[in-house]
Write an enzyme that holds these catalytic residues in place. Structure first.
Site, PDB file in Angstrom:
ATOM      1  CD  GLU A  34      -3.096  -0.925   0.429  1.00  0.00           C
ATOM      2  OE1 GLU A  34      -3.567   0.454   0.178  1.00  0.00           O
ATOM      3  OE2 GLU A  34      -3.668  -1.658  -0.354  1.00  0.00           O
TER       4      GLU A  34
ATOM      5  CG  ASP B 153      -8.909   4.718  -6.088  1.00  0.00           C
ATOM      6  OD1 ASP B 153      -9.230   5.913  -5.764  1.00  0.00           O
ATOM      7  OD2 ASP B 153      -8.323   3.999  -5.410  1.00  0.00           O
TER       8      ASP B 153
ATOM      9  CB  THR C 288      -6.418   6.722  -0.438  1.00  0.00           C
ATOM     10  OG1 THR C 288      -7.513   6.396  -1.879  1.00  0.00           O
ATOM     11  CG2 THR C 288      -5.734   5.665   0.029  1.00  0.00           C
TER      12      THR C 288
END
Length: 276
Positions: A61, A79, A84
């Site tokens: 990640e 995305d 995020t």
């Protein structure tokens, strides 16, 4: 020195996050009147193994084994899931970031992120930044210096991702590596029931093999699960690089390291990692 990887791995929208993992019943016996004995950690929930799990996920990640440095991480990786952020990639568009900030607000009323709750509710399910820009990323970084916010991230990671994975893994009769393959899948795909969420991946694997709890061989089951995981990853462009399975989890499985014992050597996105 490797070039930091731009995060591309994300789970599907968590519209079905509330779906519970189907777990086989656990049979226990207890003497009448005896006090219940807490279950000992016997898999990925062992503290040393959990630390390994955190490092493995962080390598995929965040291109780093230092998962504790990621509390303040935040960006829009393009995305379709908005921002995020944090140690497990909480997203403004998938509901888990909203749950996290609500928990933090409950524990620390008036904190620096509380004012964004209306906006987080509005953007849930979309990639919108409406009501979040320009201040949200900076305020997230400020909040990340608060031990209470760090603990909230830990607790939500466990509630939504880690604990369900370990519970299902133990119910299926798989060991530490198997529990980790479940955890990594839930992190990326969500704990839902649609075809490309964890429930769908497990169902697809069940069409090819049986878990140990149903009389199957553990290695055969985990290979079937990882095959189903790779299929699910390839359904979305953002997940098309399957190295976190091919050159990491599959390496451990091929070596028969079902207990995820160090030393561990693996690659993600071409970068090499080691845990001694």
């Amino acid at each position: 020195m490797s070039t930091p990887h731009i995060r591309t791995s994300r789970r599907t929208l968590l519209a079905f996050l509330g779906a519970t993992v189907v777990a086989a019943p656990l049979l226990t016996t207890q003497l009448a009147g005896a006090a219940p004995v807490p279950a000992a950690a016997s898999g990925l929930d062992d503290p040393a193994k959990k630390e390994i799990a955190m490092k493995l996920v962080s390598s995929a990640e965040n291109s780093s084994l230092d998962w504790k440095a990621q509390y303040g991480y935040i960006e829009d990786i393009g995305d379709g899931r908005g921002y995020t952020a944090g140690i497990i990639g909480f997203c403004s568009g998938t509901g888990d970031m909203l749950d996290l900030v609500e928990l933090y607000a409950d524990r620390v009323p008036g904190n620096v992120l509380a004012k964004y709750l209306p906006a987080l509710r509005d953007v849930d399910g979309s990639d919108s930044h409406d009501g979040l820009d320009p201040g949200f990323p900076g305020d997230w970084a400020k909040a990340a210096r608060d031990a209470a916010f760090q603990q909230a991230q830990n607790d939500e990671r466990d509630r939504v991702y880690f604990n369900p994975a370990v519970k299902q893994g133990k119910a299926d009769g798989v060991g530490t590596l198997g529990q980790f393959t479940y955890y990594d899948a839930i992190v990326m795909h969500g704990n839902g029931s649609d075809g490309t969420s964890f429930g769908g991946i497990r169902k697809r694997a069940l069409g090819r093999a049986k878990p140990p709890s149903q009389g199957g061989a553990e290695v055969a089951w985990l290979n079937a699960f990882l095959d189903a995981r790779v299929w699910a990853m390839k359904q979305e462009e953002a997940h098309s690089d399957t190295s976190r399975v091919d050159t990491a989890q599959r390496v451990f499985l091929d070596k028969g390291n079902l207990n995820l014992d160090p030393p561990l050597d693996w690659k993600v996105y071409g970068d090499s990692y080691h845990i001694g």
